[in-house]
Scaffold this motif. Structure first.
Motif, mmCIF file in Angstrom:
data_model
loop_
_atom_site.group_PDB
_atom_site.id
_atom_site.type_symbol
_atom_site.label_atom_id
_atom_site.label_comp_id
_atom_site.label_asym_id
_atom_site.label_seq_id
_atom_site.Cartn_x
_atom_site.Cartn_y
_atom_site.Cartn_z
ATOM 1 N N ILE A 49 110.420 -10.371 24.110
ATOM 2 C CA ILE A 49 110.175 -10.655 25.524
ATOM 3 C C ILE A 49 110.251 -12.162 25.759
ATOM 4 O O ILE A 49 109.408 -12.924 25.268
ATOM 5 C CB ILE A 49 108.797 -10.142 25.982
ATOM 6 C CG1 ILE A 49 108.616 -8.661 25.643
ATOM 7 C CG2 ILE A 49 108.627 -10.364 27.491
ATOM 8 C CD1 ILE A 49 107.201 -8.145 25.887
ATOM 9 N N LEU A 50 111.250 -12.603 26.478
ATOM 10 C CA LEU A 50 111.373 -14.008 26.874
ATOM 11 C C LEU A 50 110.714 -14.158 28.245
ATOM 12 O O LEU A 50 111.143 -13.542 29.214
ATOM 13 C CB LEU A 50 112.842 -14.429 26.948
ATOM 14 C CG LEU A 50 113.719 -14.144 25.722
ATOM 15 C CD1 LEU A 50 115.094 -14.755 25.918
ATOM 16 C CD2 LEU A 50 113.074 -14.652 24.443
ATOM 17 N N GLY A 51 109.692 -15.000 28.318
ATOM 18 C CA GLY A 51 108.928 -15.104 29.561
ATOM 19 C C GLY A 51 107.772 -14.140 29.580
ATOM 20 O O GLY A 51 107.444 -13.559 30.613
ATOM 21 N N SER A 52 107.104 -13.982 28.449
ATOM 22 C CA SER A 52 106.075 -12.941 28.325
ATOM 23 C C SER A 52 104.822 -13.236 29.127
ATOM 24 O O SER A 52 104.029 -12.327 29.390
ATOM 25 C CB SER A 52 105.697 -12.754 26.848
ATOM 26 O OG SER A 52 105.104 -13.931 26.324
ATOM 27 N N SER A 107 108.301 -7.702 18.795
ATOM 28 C CA SER A 107 108.555 -8.536 17.613
ATOM 29 C C SER A 107 108.576 -10.025 17.905
ATOM 30 O O SER A 107 108.405 -10.839 16.996
ATOM 31 C CB SER A 107 109.887 -8.143 16.973
ATOM 32 O OG SER A 107 109.763 -6.894 16.339
ATOM 33 N N ALA A 108 108.830 -10.404 19.159
ATOM 34 C CA ALA A 108 108.861 -11.825 19.521
ATOM 35 C C ALA A 108 108.465 -11.980 20.978
ATOM 36 O O ALA A 108 108.799 -11.136 21.824
ATOM 37 C CB ALA A 108 110.245 -12.412 19.274
ATOM 38 N N ILE A 109 107.742 -13.043 21.256
ATOM 39 C CA ILE A 109 107.396 -13.392 22.632
ATOM 40 C C ILE A 109 107.690 -14.868 22.836
ATOM 41 O O ILE A 109 107.665 -15.665 21.891
ATOM 42 C CB ILE A 109 105.916 -13.093 22.970
ATOM 43 C CG1 ILE A 109 104.973 -13.758 21.955
ATOM 44 C CG2 ILE A 109 105.665 -11.594 23.027
ATOM 45 C CD1 ILE A 109 103.495 -13.589 22.275
ATOM 46 N N ALA A 110 107.977 -15.241 24.077
ATOM 47 C CA ALA A 110 108.320 -16.633 24.365
ATOM 48 C C ALA A 110 107.906 -16.974 25.784
ATOM 49 O O ALA A 110 107.934 -16.117 26.677
ATOM 50 C CB ALA A 110 109.822 -16.859 24.186
ATOM 51 N N ALA A 111 107.516 -18.219 25.990
ATOM 52 C CA ALA A 111 107.148 -18.696 27.321
ATOM 53 C C ALA A 111 107.359 -20.201 27.377
ATOM 54 O O ALA A 111 107.670 -20.847 26.369
ATOM 55 C CB ALA A 111 105.699 -18.342 27.640
ATOM 56 N N ARG A 112 107.155 -20.762 28.568
ATOM 57 C CA ARG A 112 107.387 -22.199 28.742
ATOM 58 C C ARG A 112 106.212 -23.028 28.209
ATOM 59 O O ARG A 112 106.388 -23.936 27.430
ATOM 60 C CB ARG A 112 107.620 -22.532 30.224
ATOM 61 C CG ARG A 112 108.037 -23.973 30.464
ATOM 62 C CD ARG A 112 108.155 -24.262 31.945
ATOM 63 N NE ARG A 112 109.257 -23.550 32.547
ATOM 64 C CZ ARG A 112 110.503 -24.022 32.652
ATOM 65 N NH1 ARG A 112 110.795 -25.211 32.161
ATOM 66 N NH2 ARG A 112 111.445 -23.313 33.239
#
Length: 385
Positions: free
Chosen positions: A7-10, A30-35
């Motif tokens: 999830i990009l922008g979780s 499996s992966a998360i990403a945020a600013r």
């Protein structure tokens, strides 16, 4: 159904709802990403135990590494971190819910890795739709829309055997919180008023875009690329009730629409389970209590951002990229209460007037145009202030 996602922008509105849907369906994250929201990222990391967490801002990434030092998790930063999250080996689907053009390179990387793209980042197709769709076709990667309108169109054309059967797309929008008001009446509206959407609970940036109707303009361009139609085959309808999420008109005169309660959990779940359907946590639509449904033509004088976007759709090239980047920068200034609501349009229009449009840009030229647009808005603000 997807078994493992990134999830990009979780930490945003769509990202948080995706986490809830994944938990409901038993899908591994499996992966998360945020600013930069490391507080929520830490909570999500401890809840979902992903292998990788990415934070776009380096200082925030350092703080998160310290906070998660007791866990077996890799914390990366910058664009490289987002790309790593988008290409993590275990994930068969990447939900691109980051806001803005920073989602472009990670989305292309996920396509190159053969992932399904659950696309919630409008700017990716607005800025580089030709490149992204061509790459997806080349790599055989699925792009399933998450926006409620594009999901509705995707579902409505599900039984279409030939593309020639589609006559036009009917793209609906609520009209936002300022529907019917003149430009003079909305010019000095506050951020609190702009983000108060009558039907949807969304993040601040997309809520402001809904208030200017730039959001519908971005969706107009996105629909062109997703469904390979020309601008003259898309009609925007203002539908204040947000029950019909969009529709398609076929060459025989039939109109096929998708109806549901205004709940982003539904299109998110469908993007993860397609071509299957699963029981959701969303309420069912009760047509007995839904009330009357109305449709209006958009007033392009009252909503000049929508008119700008439709003009950029026809112009092609880097026009939409310049528009999108300038809008993102201007909305940021508005949310910081540095410019009035009405100046968002003025910033975008001036950027489009002052930057040369490239007709068939490369990826590097698109990224350059994005940067020029943001710098132009900064210069405009500096002149005003």
């Amino acid at each position: 159904m997807m078994q493992n996602i990134s999830i990009l922008g979780s930490t945003g509105s769509i990202g948080r709802q995706t986490c809830a849907v994944a938990e409901h369906l038993g899908i591994k994250v499996s992966a998360i990403a945020a600013r930069r929201d490391i507080k929520l990222l830490e909570t999500q990391a401890r809840r979902f135990r992903p292998r990788l967490v990415a934070v776009y801002e380096e200082n925030a990434a350092k703080a998160l590494r310290d906070a998660l030092s007791d866990m077996d998790v890799e914390v990366l930063s910058g664009e490289e971190g987002l790309i790593a999250a988008a290409t993590v080996a275990e994930a068969d689907c990447v939900v691109t819910a980051v806001s803005g053009s920073i989602g472009l390179r990670p989305t292309l990387a996920a396509i190159d890795a053969g992932k399904r793209i659950a696309l919630a980042n409008k700017e990716t197709l607005v800025c580089a739709g030709d490149i992204v769709m061509a790459r997806a076709e080349e790599k055989g990667a699925e792009i399933i829309p998450v926006d409620s309108e594009h999901s509705a169109i995707f579902q409505s054309i599900g039984g279409m055997k030939r593309r020639e059967e589609l006559k036009r797309i009917l793209l609906t929008g609520s009209g936002g919180p300022f529907r019917g008001l003149s430009r003079q009446e909305t010019y000095h509206k506050t951020p609190a008023q702009a983000v108060s959407h009558p039907n949807w609970s969304m993040g601040a940036k997309i809520s402001v875009d809904s208030a200017t109707m730039m959001n519908k303009g971005l969706e107009f361009i996105e629909a062109m690329h997703l469904f390979a139609v020309s601008p003259d085959r898309i009609t925007v309808l203002v539908h204040p009730q947000s029950i019909i999420h969009s529709a398609v008109e076929m060459i025989d005169g039939s109109v096929i629409a998708q109806l549901a309660v205004p709940d982003m959990g539904l299109p998110i779940q469908y993007a993860l389970t397609y071509p299957e359907r699963k029981v959701s946590q969303s309420a069912a639509l009760d047509l007995f209590t839904a009330g009357d449904m109305h449709f209006e033509k958009p007033d392009l004088e009252k909503t000049p951002c929508l008119r700008l976007a439709m003009d950029c759709a026809k112009a092609g090239g880097t026009a939409a990229c310049v528009m999108s980047a300038a809008n993102e920068a201007a909305v940021g200034l508005f949310l910081e209460e540095k410019i009035p609501f009405g100046a968002i349009y003025e910033c975008v229009a001036e950027a489009l007037d002052s930057i040369d449009i490239i007709s068939k840009p490369s990826l590097e030229e698109i990224i350059s145009a994005d940067g020029k647009a943001r710098e132009t808005v900064k210069r405009i603000f500096g002149k005003w202030s």
